[in-house]
Design an enzyme around this catalytic site. Sequence first.
Site, PDB file in Angstrom:
ATOM      1  CG  HIS A 154      74.745  23.735  -2.951  1.00 18.76           C
ATOM      2  ND1 HIS A 154      75.301  23.022  -4.048  1.00 18.76           N
ATOM      3  CD2 HIS A 154      73.771  22.977  -2.323  1.00 18.76           C
ATOM      4  CE1 HIS A 154      74.808  21.883  -4.145  1.00 18.76           C
ATOM      5  NE2 HIS A 154      73.646  21.824  -3.216  1.00 18.76           N
TER       6      HIS A 154
ATOM      7  CG  HIS B 138      69.537  22.297  -5.565  1.00 19.93           C
ATOM      8  ND1 HIS B 138      68.487  21.620  -4.980  1.00 19.93           N
ATOM      9  CD2 HIS B 138      70.971  21.712  -5.092  1.00 19.93           C
ATOM     10  CE1 HIS B 138      69.237  20.765  -4.142  1.00 19.93           C
ATOM     11  NE2 HIS B 138      70.527  20.886  -4.094  1.00 19.93           N
TER      12      HIS B 138
ATOM     13  CD  GLU C 289      71.782  19.062  -6.552  1.00 18.49           C
ATOM     14  OE1 GLU C 289      72.716  19.539  -6.437  1.00 18.49           O
ATOM     15  OE2 GLU C 289      71.269  17.922  -6.072  1.00 18.49           O
TER      16      GLU C 289
HETATM   17  C1  GAL Z   1      72.272  18.683  -2.614  1.00 10.86           C
HETATM   18  C2  GAL Z   1      73.480  18.085  -1.827  1.00 10.86           C
HETATM   19  C3  GAL Z   1      72.757  17.631  -0.499  1.00 10.86           C
HETATM   20  C4  GAL Z   1      71.807  18.771   0.405  1.00 10.86           C
HETATM   21  C5  GAL Z   1      71.037  19.446  -0.905  1.00 10.86           C
HETATM   22  C6  GAL Z   1      70.551  20.584  -0.317  1.00 10.86           C
HETATM   23  O1  GAL Z   1      73.043  19.235  -3.867  1.00 10.86           O
HETATM   24  O2  GAL Z   1      74.170  17.022  -2.376  1.00 10.86           O
HETATM   25  O3  GAL Z   1      73.464  16.879   0.308  1.00 10.86           O
HETATM   26  O4  GAL Z   1      72.918  19.584   1.009  1.00 10.86           O
HETATM   27  O5  GAL Z   1      71.841  19.921  -1.983  1.00 10.86           O
HETATM   28  O6  GAL Z   1      69.595  20.438   0.753  1.00 10.86           O
END
Ligand code: GAL
Length: 345
Positions: free
Chosen positions: A105, A175, A310
């Site tokens: 991210h 998110h 997402e």
């Molecule tokens: C998602 C990701 C997860 C986790 C989450 C944040 O997008 O795929 O594995 O990292 O974000 O807690």
Amino acid sequence: MANVSCQSFGKTKEGQEVDLWTLCAGDYSIQVLTYGGILRSFCVPAAEGSRDIVLGCETLGEYEAQDRYFGALIGRVANRIGGACFDLNGKHYPLAANNGPNCLHGGLRGFDRAVWEAREEDGSLVLTLHSPDGEEGFPGTLEVQVTYSLTEDGTLTLDYQARSDQDTLCNLTNHSYFNLLGHAHGSLGDQKIQILADAITEMDENSTPTGTILPVEGTPFDLREPVEIGKGLAMDHIQLKMGNGYDHNFVLHHQPKGPMKLAARATGGGLCLECWTTQPGIQFYTANFLEGDAGKGGACYGFRSAYCLETQIWPDAIHHSNFPSVVLRGGENYHHTTTYRVTAL
Ligand code: GAL
């Protein structure tokens, strides 16, 4: 057109002013923070009057202290870059490994931790961000603009645009964690999910794509017809074990950009949430890392008590030539649109 207002939400620990913007359209309203461009609430008409269907924190300090990405805008590159590095135009770019061996991210201080500029334009909220050349290891100065719009029919639109002065990577998303029973409900109950995808990108034990595109036929990932999320999670499959639940990229298109398409439909609590997008993938994540996190109004967000939708270019696309490209060429426009529409069932 939405009615737009703005109030202060305090200061970050570094002393930056943060605002909370509210958009109201008919019986619907959203709140957006300039910190992380976070969608803090999404209130929709429901049997009891109004229901807030996205998870979030009570205070700015709590947002700064958590690493769940509640409601945040994600960039420069959503999801994982395997090995936390990449090569572009013959140059090697090391990144922060903030998720096992991966860069997740956008790195240590992604767009979810930036304070965005905000302005109202024709009843929409326009957020802009200047990401300097080299920020979090990525080349090129990137100018980003994300517009939140809300209409009386319950459609929340996120329009993402960006432009760089050099070749770079760009993959923006939001998110938000949804629970149609209400953000504080604490479980998924009998909510159903439908994802209109024939395949997922298979992942390894580090949640990095292996490069294999796995048909969903005969697996818990076959969500082409509505499936109770809890029942899907209870199925036995190595990919579900590795993700500790659903945490996978579903394949919508094989090109970086497509026509607006219905990607997912969730139902529960008398509501229907549709997600439409021009993006080639959607990460369906069932909040497998939540563990009784403190939420808005004293809520407690437990394991798998929400889900994220997402929309994205496929994870780690820079390392897979069979994936849609995540490279944004210098001077070219990055643009995609995602809508979340909530209506009564
Ligand atoms: C998602 C990701 C997860 C986790 C989450 C944040 O997008 O795929 O594995 O990292 O974000 O807690």
